[in-house]
Design a protein around this motif. Structure first.
Motif, PDB file in Angstrom:
ATOM      1  N   ARG A 151       4.038 -97.070 -41.361  1.00  0.00           N
ATOM      2  CA  ARG A 151       5.129 -96.431 -42.107  1.00  0.00           C
ATOM      3  C   ARG A 151       6.451 -96.621 -41.369  1.00  0.00           C
ATOM      4  O   ARG A 151       7.469 -96.962 -41.969  1.00  0.00           O
ATOM      5  N   ARG A 152       6.425 -96.432 -40.064  1.00  0.00           N
ATOM      6  CA  ARG A 152       7.667 -96.552 -39.289  1.00  0.00           C
ATOM      7  C   ARG A 152       8.194 -97.985 -39.296  1.00  0.00           C
ATOM      8  O   ARG A 152       9.392 -98.214 -39.294  1.00  0.00           O
ATOM      9  N   GLN A 153       7.297 -98.937 -39.265  1.00  0.00           N
ATOM     10  CA  GLN A 153       7.741-100.325 -39.132  1.00  0.00           C
ATOM     11  C   GLN A 153       7.927-101.027 -40.474  1.00  0.00           C
ATOM     12  O   GLN A 153       8.718-101.965 -40.575  1.00  0.00           O
ATOM     13  N   PHE A 154       7.181-100.617 -41.475  1.00  0.00           N
ATOM     14  CA  PHE A 154       7.219-101.352 -42.738  1.00  0.00           C
ATOM     15  C   PHE A 154       7.549-100.490 -43.948  1.00  0.00           C
ATOM     16  O   PHE A 154       7.588-100.983 -45.064  1.00  0.00           O
ATOM     17  N   GLY A 155       7.752 -99.191 -43.734  1.00  0.00           N
ATOM     18  CA  GLY A 155       8.124 -98.314 -44.826  1.00  0.00           C
ATOM     19  C   GLY A 155       6.931 -97.643 -45.478  1.00  0.00           C
ATOM     20  O   GLY A 155       5.805 -98.151 -45.430  1.00  0.00           O
TER      21      GLY A 155
END
Lengths: 602, 93
Positions: free
Chosen positions: A464-468
């Motif tokens: 989630r943090r890196q790719f949404g």
């Protein structure tokens, strides 16, 4: 009338809602004392850069709030006289910090980010950046620059309190830095790579709430990379090769290197290093190894038995401890039992002086070589990257499930004095390193959950943090598959304790076994890393095993056969005809259903 | 047969290197230039030389294996100052 009452109610509620948050804008002044330590000021410089990115202007930095200013303010740092009024309660320990909203003495709404000590204040500033401005600690490495927002709403009830950390010392070891050395060489040709990149690295360590660094593979005691680490507020540590900071890789060719034959030479050089480094905060490493990264008897074969070798190492350690205690009586001292050190210690040939923290190294792939012997007050030297003939240094290799299982074992044992992670060139391994750093900062969030649960939650959060959020679940699934990949692996004779670079078991034994093949999984009663696998005529034993059977180079069939990723003997099978054994403390179990064993195969 | 396998290996190595280049974007351009320890480029060189030899041709020149002595080739000023890098750091000076 009712309509008017309703409209008024909505207006009042809306007003209350607005008043219930603090709006941070680029013009919200910072209050920072002039006497802040350099390390705190450097962290504030980083956060000022974050502020510019998110809010559009550099912050207005004042030494004290203007008397006629009634708007919100941000109190930062450690040294300000306002601290005693804003944080009255005692700190729970070292490196604690708060980020919260309250009223200052003049009744202004104040965002307060401060800590119990220098590193607490540093962590507080970075926490403000991460929690409120949305700056990812890894933004530089993962190319996630924070988005411009203009303003940020902060709930007035915000009250975040952190610390004390689970592991006392938490650091990074920049090792085998071949990518850095060509990508960003030092123009002065003094450090292996540029100080600018070092500054990024140390910034990231601190953003992840680390407090220690081993800045290079073969750093000199007075190398600028070390000085920069210290000025940024990090403790210096020395890896297992460079005891008390002596760079034996550069040992002069015409000077004998033997503590057995010429103890006065090594004593003199160790003393010089201790004298110089004593100006910094150190976690001292003691021991005795050969030049470069090998046992001392490779260069000095005069001692031909484990007893004699262990006795010499013990004498060297005792001498180094005495030197250090004279200079820094309260400094932490560790003994990092890498490779031959662990073997000699297990056999009872090395004596560790009282007060020296014993550090268990892992096998280079995230499984400590303690053989189940870890005890309270000890520590761990860990890898998320590793260079060797059978490790891949260029991509992620340690599954999160293994990190939770193995570091969790240390936390449960109370072995939380020291954690050093070797991450080579940093950029290839942010996922596993982030997982480990979060765990060693605060294991309480994970320790009661299963390794599988922690693994799944972490992969989802990282994705989630890196790719949404929209892609997080799918990306996490791909990561899970990547870490479950069974690959072929080899090992060399004489280097024990290696769990292959492939795959953690995700508890998916049944799922991965081909239909019709049996696969059983049981928890090991002792935990630890005593295990072996066998593939027909080939066998492998871990460091903790008492005997070695089938001791030969291992070459797995294409596609792999089985792997153990986490401790407690979590196996998975790929359906290749194979039998798997597990063994703890002298008992070995094999191939029967209903026994403590795993049988994978036909 | 062996030559065909060797050529396939060479193609696979070049495909891997090509895929890796996709990670060399923005500020990370040239990031893998220093890959000496794992050694994708050297592996490719070895495969190229083998393909040439097995084809009856002169082996192509390669880059050679780079070891730690080359990676840590800086800091030569230490040689007169050991164990320090800077002479002035020596206690007592």
């Amino acid at each position: 009338m009712i309509r008017i009452f309703f409209i008024l109610s909505v207006f009042i509620v809306a007003t209350l809602c607005v008043e219930a948050s603090l709006t941070l804008s680029a013009d919200t002044p910072w209050i920072v004392s002039a006497g802040e330590p350099e390390a705190v000021q450097r962290a504030l410089d980083d956060v000022a850069a974050d502020w510019y990115k998110v809010l559009g202007y550099d912050p207005i930095v004042l030494r004290e709030p203007p008397e006629n200013w009634r708007g919100p303010v941000v109190y930062l740092g450690l040294d300000g006289p306002w601290l005693k009024d804003l944080v009255k309660e005692p700190w729970a320990g070292a490196e604690c910090f708060v980020v919260r909203v309250e009223k200052d003495a003049a009744g202004r709404t104040a965002l307060v980010a401060t800590g119990s000590d220098v590193r607490g204040a540093i962590y507080a500033a970075y926490a403000l950046s991460e929690e409120l401005l949305g700056v990812d600690p890894w933004y530089f490495w993962t190319d996630h620059e924070p988005a411009f927002k203009g303003t940020v709403e902060v709930p007035e009830e915000l009250s975040l309190r952190f610390g004390p950390p689970t592991f006392e010392y938490r650091g990074w070891f920049i090792n085998d830095e071949d990518l850095f050395s060509a990508f960003c060489p030092d123009p002065m040709r003094e450090n292996v790579f540029s100080l600018e990149m070092y500054d990024r690295i140390f910034e990231t360590v601190l953003r992840l709430r680390g407090n220690m660094a081993v800045p290079a593979t073969f750093a000199f005691p007075d190398e600028q990379s070390q000085v920069l680490a210290a000025r940024r507020g990090l403790a210096l540590n020395m890896h297992h090769i460079q005891v008390v900071g002596l760079n034996t890789y550069r040992w002069p060719a015409d000077v004998p290197y033997s503590y057995q034959e010429y103890p006065e030479i090594l004593t003199r050089e160790w003393q010089r290093c201790v004298d110089f480094l004593s100006q910094f905060e150190n976690v001292w490493t003691v021991g005795y190894r050969g030049k470069h990264d090998r046992p001392f008897w490779v260069d000095d074969p005069s001692l031909d038995s484990p007893e004699k070798r262990g006795a010499l190492i013990s004498r060297a350690i005792a001498a180094q401890v005495e030197m250090i205690r004279k200079k820094q009586p309260d400094a932490m001292i560790i003994s990092n039992l890498w490779m031959e050190g662990a073997t000699l210690y297990h056999a009872g040939h090395i004596e560790i002086p009282t007060g020296v923290v014993l550090v268990w190294p892992d096998d280079g792939a995230g499984v400590p070589r303690d053989g189940g012997q870890v005890k309270a007050g000890q520590g761990v030297y860990y890898h998320t990257a590793m260079l060797s003939s059978w490790h891949n240094q260029l991509s992620e290799m340690v599954p999160p499930g293994r990190i939770y299982a193995e570091l969790g074992r240390f936390v449960r044992a109370g072995a939380t004095r020291f954690f050093l992670v070797n991450l080579s060139d940093v950029r290839p391994v942010p996922l596993s390193t982030d997982c480990a750093m979060k765990f060693v900062w605060d294991a309480s969030a994970y320790i009661e959950k299963s390794d599988q649960e922690n693994r799944d939650a972490f992969l989802l959060d990282w994705s989630r943090r890196q790719f949404g959020a929209a892609m997080a679940a799918e990306v996490a699934r791909v990561y899970g598959g990547y870490f479950d990949l069974p690959t072929t692996g080899g090992r060399r004779r004489g280097i024990s304790g290696f769990i292959p670079r492939f795959a953690s078991c995700s508890g998916s034994c049944r799922r991965r076994c081909a239909p019709g093949r049996r696969c059983r999984r049981r928890e090991s009663p002792g935990g630890g890393a005593r295990w072996r696998w066998s593939s027909r005529r080939r066998a492998y034993w871990s460091a903790g095993a008492k005997r070695r059977v089938g001791w030969r180079d291992v070459s797995l069939p294409t596609g792999g056969i089985s792997s153990a990723g986490t401790s407690r003997f979590s196996w998975h099978c790929t359906g290749i005809p194979t039998r798997c054994w597990a063994r703890t403390r002298g008992r070995s179990w094999r191939g029967r259903a209903g026994r403590r064993m795993w049988r994978c195969g036909r | 047969m062996a030559l065909r396998e060797m050529r396939a290996s060479l193609s696979a190595a070049e495909a891997a290197i090509s895929a890796r280049r996709e990670g060399e974007y923005g500020r990370w351009r040239d990031w893998y230039r220093g890959d000496w320890f794992v050694g994708f480029p050297v592996t490719r060189d070895i495969l190229r030389a083998n393909v040439a030899l097995m084809s009856g041709e002169a082996p192509a020149p390669g880059r050679g294996v780079v070891g730690s002595s080359e990676v840590y080739r800086y800091q030569e000023r230490f040689s007169e100052n050991f164990p320090f890098l800077y002479r002035e750091s020596s206690p007592g000076r």
